[in-house]
Design a protein around this motif. Structure first.
Motif, PDB file in Angstrom:
ATOM      1  N   TRP A 196     -13.967  -2.731 -12.669  1.00  0.00           N
ATOM      2  CA  TRP A 196     -13.435  -2.219 -11.417  1.00  0.00           C
ATOM      3  C   TRP A 196     -12.531  -1.012 -11.662  1.00  0.00           C
ATOM      4  O   TRP A 196     -12.553  -0.044 -10.907  1.00  0.00           O
ATOM      5  CB  TRP A 196     -12.665  -3.322 -10.698  1.00  0.00           C
ATOM      6  CG  TRP A 196     -12.071  -2.849  -9.397  1.00  0.00           C
ATOM      7  CD1 TRP A 196     -12.711  -2.712  -8.221  1.00  0.00           C
ATOM      8  CD2 TRP A 196     -10.729  -2.414  -9.185  1.00  0.00           C
ATOM      9  NE1 TRP A 196     -11.842  -2.225  -7.265  1.00  0.00           N
ATOM     10  CE2 TRP A 196     -10.623  -2.039  -7.843  1.00  0.00           C
ATOM     11  CE3 TRP A 196      -9.609  -2.317  -9.997  1.00  0.00           C
ATOM     12  CZ2 TRP A 196      -9.438  -1.566  -7.287  1.00  0.00           C
ATOM     13  CZ3 TRP A 196      -8.429  -1.847  -9.445  1.00  0.00           C
ATOM     14  CH2 TRP A 196      -8.357  -1.483  -8.112  1.00  0.00           C
ATOM     15  N   GLU A 197     -11.703  -1.067 -12.716  1.00  0.00           N
ATOM     16  CA  GLU A 197     -10.840   0.067 -13.054  1.00  0.00           C
ATOM     17  C   GLU A 197     -11.672   1.305 -13.366  1.00  0.00           C
ATOM     18  O   GLU A 197     -11.340   2.415 -12.947  1.00  0.00           O
ATOM     19  CB  GLU A 197      -9.949  -0.268 -14.246  1.00  0.00           C
ATOM     20  CG  GLU A 197      -8.804  -1.190 -13.919  1.00  0.00           C
ATOM     21  CD  GLU A 197      -8.014  -1.576 -15.167  1.00  0.00           C
ATOM     22  OE1 GLU A 197      -8.510  -1.359 -16.291  1.00  0.00           O
ATOM     23  OE2 GLU A 197      -6.897  -2.076 -15.010  1.00  0.00           O
ATOM     24  N   GLU A 198     -12.773   1.126 -14.100  1.00  0.00           N
ATOM     25  CA  GLU A 198     -13.647   2.264 -14.421  1.00  0.00           C
ATOM     26  C   GLU A 198     -14.254   2.861 -13.150  1.00  0.00           C
ATOM     27  O   GLU A 198     -14.272   4.085 -12.973  1.00  0.00           O
ATOM     28  CB  GLU A 198     -14.773   1.817 -15.365  1.00  0.00           C
ATOM     29  CG  GLU A 198     -14.313   1.468 -16.756  1.00  0.00           C
ATOM     30  CD  GLU A 198     -15.438   0.866 -17.590  1.00  0.00           C
ATOM     31  OE1 GLU A 198     -16.600   0.891 -17.134  1.00  0.00           O
ATOM     32  OE2 GLU A 198     -15.150   0.364 -18.684  1.00  0.00           O
ATOM     33  N   VAL A 199     -14.739   1.989 -12.296  1.00  0.00           N
ATOM     34  CA  VAL A 199     -15.339   2.469 -11.035  1.00  0.00           C
ATOM     35  C   VAL A 199     -14.295   3.188 -10.194  1.00  0.00           C
ATOM     36  O   VAL A 199     -14.567   4.259  -9.624  1.00  0.00           O
ATOM     37  CB  VAL A 199     -15.972   1.292 -10.256  1.00  0.00           C
ATOM     38  CG1 VAL A 199     -16.357   1.705  -8.843  1.00  0.00           C
ATOM     39  CG2 VAL A 199     -17.172   0.758 -11.006  1.00  0.00           C
ATOM     40  N   ALA A 200     -13.105   2.624 -10.124  1.00  0.00           N
ATOM     41  CA  ALA A 200     -12.043   3.237  -9.325  1.00  0.00           C
ATOM     42  C   ALA A 200     -11.662   4.594  -9.904  1.00  0.00           C
ATOM     43  O   ALA A 200     -11.470   5.570  -9.159  1.00  0.00           O
ATOM     44  CB  ALA A 200     -10.824   2.328  -9.271  1.00  0.00           C
ATOM     45  N   ARG A 201     -11.564   4.690 -11.220  1.00  0.00           N
ATOM     46  CA  ARG A 201     -11.225   5.952 -11.875  1.00  0.00           C
ATOM     47  C   ARG A 201     -12.304   7.006 -11.605  1.00  0.00           C
ATOM     48  O   ARG A 201     -12.011   8.155 -11.266  1.00  0.00           O
ATOM     49  CB  ARG A 201     -11.054   5.728 -13.379  1.00  0.00           C
ATOM     50  CG  ARG A 201     -10.147   6.724 -14.030  1.00  0.00           C
ATOM     51  CD  ARG A 201      -9.870   6.417 -15.503  1.00  0.00           C
ATOM     52  NE  ARG A 201      -9.456   5.042 -15.715  1.00  0.00           N
ATOM     53  CZ  ARG A 201     -10.090   4.180 -16.527  1.00  0.00           C
ATOM     54  NH1 ARG A 201     -11.156   4.544 -17.202  1.00  0.00           N
ATOM     55  NH2 ARG A 201      -9.650   2.946 -16.675  1.00  0.00           N
ATOM     56  N   ASP A 202     -13.577   6.588 -11.749  1.00  0.00           N
ATOM     57  CA  ASP A 202     -14.682   7.522 -11.495  1.00  0.00           C
ATOM     58  C   ASP A 202     -14.717   7.970 -10.034  1.00  0.00           C
ATOM     59  O   ASP A 202     -14.924   9.154  -9.740  1.00  0.00           O
ATOM     60  CB  ASP A 202     -16.024   6.885 -11.878  1.00  0.00           C
ATOM     61  CG  ASP A 202     -16.162   6.681 -13.373  1.00  0.00           C
ATOM     62  OD1 ASP A 202     -15.396   7.334 -14.132  1.00  0.00           O
ATOM     63  OD2 ASP A 202     -17.018   5.870 -13.776  1.00  0.00           O
ATOM     64  N   SER A 203     -14.526   7.022  -9.137  1.00  0.00           N
ATOM     65  CA  SER A 203     -14.562   7.394  -7.714  1.00  0.00           C
ATOM     66  C   SER A 203     -13.385   8.301  -7.365  1.00  0.00           C
ATOM     67  O   SER A 203     -13.528   9.212  -6.546  1.00  0.00           O
ATOM     68  CB  SER A 203     -14.567   6.158  -6.829  1.00  0.00           C
ATOM     69  OG  SER A 203     -13.345   5.476  -6.923  1.00  0.00           O
ATOM     70  N   LYS A 204     -12.250   8.089  -8.012  1.00  0.00           N
ATOM     71  CA  LYS A 204     -11.102   8.948  -7.763  1.00  0.00           C
ATOM     72  C   LYS A 204     -11.410  10.371  -8.221  1.00  0.00           C
ATOM     73  O   LYS A 204     -11.110  11.340  -7.520  1.00  0.00           O
ATOM     74  CB  LYS A 204      -9.873   8.416  -8.490  1.00  0.00           C
ATOM     75  CG  LYS A 204      -8.607   9.165  -8.176  1.00  0.00           C
ATOM     76  CD  LYS A 204      -7.420   8.548  -8.871  1.00  0.00           C
ATOM     77  CE  LYS A 204      -6.153   9.309  -8.569  1.00  0.00           C
ATOM     78  NZ  LYS A 204      -4.996   8.746  -9.265  1.00  0.00           N
ATOM     79  N   ARG A 205     -12.042  10.510  -9.376  1.00  0.00           N
ATOM     80  CA  ARG A 205     -12.428  11.833  -9.866  1.00  0.00           C
ATOM     81  C   ARG A 205     -13.403  12.503  -8.900  1.00  0.00           C
ATOM     82  O   ARG A 205     -13.283  13.691  -8.605  1.00  0.00           O
ATOM     83  CB  ARG A 205     -13.079  11.723 -11.249  1.00  0.00           C
ATOM     84  CG  ARG A 205     -12.108  11.514 -12.351  1.00  0.00           C
ATOM     85  CD  ARG A 205     -12.822  11.582 -13.699  1.00  0.00           C
ATOM     86  NE  ARG A 205     -12.066  10.804 -14.651  1.00  0.00           N
ATOM     87  CZ  ARG A 205     -12.562   9.928 -15.507  1.00  0.00           C
ATOM     88  NH1 ARG A 205     -13.866   9.719 -15.551  1.00  0.00           N
ATOM     89  NH2 ARG A 205     -11.787   9.267 -16.325  1.00  0.00           N
TER      90      ARG A 205
END
Length: 155
Positions: free
Chosen positions: A71-80
């Protein structure tokens, strides 16, 4: 006179009682709606505490660690992605607004220039010598029209 006074007093007491009753109903309605909203909020808070407790318990046992990392990876990618999209949109908007603003200033300048030229022309027309020349021109045009009409009728 006493009977009239007593009727007036009774009537005003009845009106006062009815008004008091209405005000109490309005207050109770306001309190009841506030109470229902508050009770719904309390239920939500209790539910969220229970759910949060369960999630924290599972997290402590390590059951959610893998899912949390993903979830952290997805959130980081979506934030980018959101930041990149925002930059693109802002550049696009600023470019569009910049060209629109420059075009508007050009149009405003052109309108001012035309208005000043129109004012100069009107000032010249208003002068007496131009007015006389204009009236002479109008007379000649009307005479030539009349002559053409007479010439076409005679043929």
């Amino acid at each position: 006179a006493f009977f009239g006074w007593k009727q007036g007093r009774d009537r005003s007491a009845r009106v006062k009682k009815i008004c008091t009753k209405l005000v109490r109903r309005w207050k109770n309605a306001a309190v009841a709606s506030a109470w229902s909203v508050w009770s719904i909020n309390v239920k939500d808070v209790k539910r969220l505490r229970r759910v949060t407790g369960k999630v924290l318990g599972m997290w402590r046992m390590g059951a959610l660690t893998r899912g949390m990392r993903r979830w952290e990876e997805v959130a980081r990618d979506s934030k980018r992605l959101v930041q990149a999209a925002r930059k693109v949109v802002l550049r696009w908007v600023h470019g569009t607004l910049g060209s629109a603003m420059s075009r508007w200033t050009e149009q405003a300048t052109e309108q001012r220039r035309l208005a000043l030229a129109g004012d100069r022309v009107l000032t010249r027309w208003r002068r007496k010598d131009l007015a006389a020349a204009w009236s002479g021109l109008v007379e000649r045009v009307s005479e030539s029209r009349q002559q053409r009409l007479v010439g076409t009728r005679g043929v």
